[in-house]
Write a protein that holds these residues in place. Structure first.
Motif, PDB file in Angstrom:
ATOM      1  N   CYS A 129       0.872  -1.183   0.000  1.00 39.36           N
ATOM      2  CA  CYS A 129       0.000   0.000   0.000  1.00 39.36           C
ATOM      3  C   CYS A 129       0.905   1.227   0.000  1.00 39.36           C
ATOM      4  O   CYS A 129       1.809   1.331   0.845  1.00 39.36           O
ATOM      5  CB  CYS A 129      -0.893  -0.008   1.242  1.00 39.36           C
ATOM      6  SG  CYS A 129      -1.783   1.539   1.497  1.00 39.36           S
TER       7      CYS A 129
ATOM      8  N   CYS B 129       0.089   3.539   3.569  1.00 38.75           N
ATOM      9  CA  CYS B 129       0.646   3.158   4.880  1.00 38.75           C
ATOM     10  C   CYS B 129       1.927   2.327   4.739  1.00 38.75           C
ATOM     11  O   CYS B 129       2.562   2.003   5.749  1.00 38.75           O
ATOM     12  CB  CYS B 129      -0.393   2.411   5.705  1.00 38.75           C
ATOM     13  SG  CYS B 129      -0.813   0.803   5.035  1.00 38.75           S
TER      14      CYS B 129
ATOM     15  N   ALA C 268      -2.843  -1.299   7.044  1.00 38.56           N
ATOM     16  CA  ALA C 268      -3.338  -0.470   8.163  1.00 38.56           C
ATOM     17  C   ALA C 268      -4.551   0.355   7.746  1.00 38.56           C
ATOM     18  O   ALA C 268      -5.487   0.531   8.539  1.00 38.56           O
ATOM     19  CB  ALA C 268      -2.221   0.435   8.661  1.00 38.56           C
ATOM     20  N   CYS C 269      -4.546   0.851   6.488  1.00 43.51           N
ATOM     21  CA  CYS C 269      -5.678   1.676   6.031  1.00 43.51           C
ATOM     22  C   CYS C 269      -6.979   0.875   6.059  1.00 43.51           C
ATOM     23  O   CYS C 269      -8.011   1.375   6.504  1.00 43.51           O
ATOM     24  CB  CYS C 269      -5.478   2.172   4.601  1.00 43.51           C
ATOM     25  SG  CYS C 269      -3.888   2.883   4.289  1.00 43.51           S
TER      26      CYS C 269
HETATM   27 ZN   LIG Z   1      -2.661   1.091   3.581  1.00 43.42          ZN
END
Ligand SMILES: [Zn+2]
Length: 267
Positions: free
Chosen positions: A16, A19, A43-44
């Protein structure tokens, strides 16, 4: 997967770009399974999922509170009577706050309250503050008054009383204002007694003086008051009258209007 926000890392996995966490996982390949890459949440995505979960919980909470408030109060305006509007100067109000803050202990000790004091000192307001605070904690509360209890028909009495007994907290307003017929007094005793048997807390408000209560001669009433004093700690409410405050507020409001009008009048 939104390809715009991804990049291929040195290890060949998809990452990603917001993050910088891997969005794939390399795991040892079991026999007969072709791929060794498995998708994983970055994490997003975890954050988004948490946010949606919280929104769902908040929505459900608001629905429960709103439904229980409609059941609890017979007047809609009482839903707005909360501790937030209190300045903390009244000792009785502080007792009311403590009742909510120590709810689990209160419930275990079956410790109710009897708010007593002159007319318009804010006893009903105080009780409604307790109701609203507990309703916000998703407790089931019913606030009614003694007149409603004494006016219930013979056919409905049994079911009505069973219903009142089932609430986490029962608040009954205005002891002493009800009719004094034999049937009315029996209904009041039945409610108080069933609540006493259930071991669930009760809050009662009254304009009666403690002397009226403790020195009552009528046996039927004494029976009620004995149970009541066994369940509820008397709290004297003698602060500034909420109704007087409200009346003063209205008086000032109209004064303001008349002043404006007078000032605006042509001479
Ligand atoms: Zn992310």
């Amino acid at each position: 997967m939104d390809k715009e926000n991804t990049f291929i890392g040195d290890d060949g996995l998809i990452y990603c770009s917001i993050c910088h966490e891997a969005m794939e996982l390399k795991l040892p390949t079991p026999l007969l399974v072709k791929f060794d890459r498995f998708p994983r949440q970055c994490a997003c995505h975890r954050l988004q999922e948490e946010k949606e979960k919280k929104e769902r919980r908040d929505r459900e909470h608001a629905e429960i509170v709103s439904r229980n408030k409609r059941i609890c109060f017979h007047e809609k305006r009482m839903q707005e009577w909360t501790f937030e509007h209190d300045d903390g100067s009244s000792p009785a109000m502080n007792r009311a706050r403590a009742f909510v803050e120590h709810w689990d202990e209160v419930r275990n000790a079956k410790a109710g309250l009897l708010f007593w004091g002159g007319i318009g000192t804010g006893k009903t307001y105080m009780a409604a503050c307790i109701a609203n605070a507990l309703l916000e904690k998703e407790k089931r509360v019913m606030m009614t008054d003694f007149s409603a209890i004494t006016n219930i028909s013979v056919n409905d009495a049994r079911e009505y009383i069973s219903c009142l007994v089932s609430y986490d907290l029962l608040i009954i307003d205005d002891l002493g204002a009800e009719r004094s017929t034999e049937y009315a007094i029996q209904n009041v005793f039945d409610v108080i007694n069933r609540r006493w048997e259930s071991g669930r807390p009760l809050i009662v408000t009254t304009n009666l003086d403690m002397e009226d209560i403790t020195k009552e001669k009528d046996i039927a009433k004494t029976r009620i008051y004995d149970r009541l004093l066994d369940m509820c700690t008397p709290v004297l409410v003698d602060g500034d009258s909420k109704r007087i405050e409200s009346a003063n507020h209205k008086k000032n409001f109209y004064k303001g209007i008349f002043k404006q009008k007078k000032g605006g009048e042509r001479t």
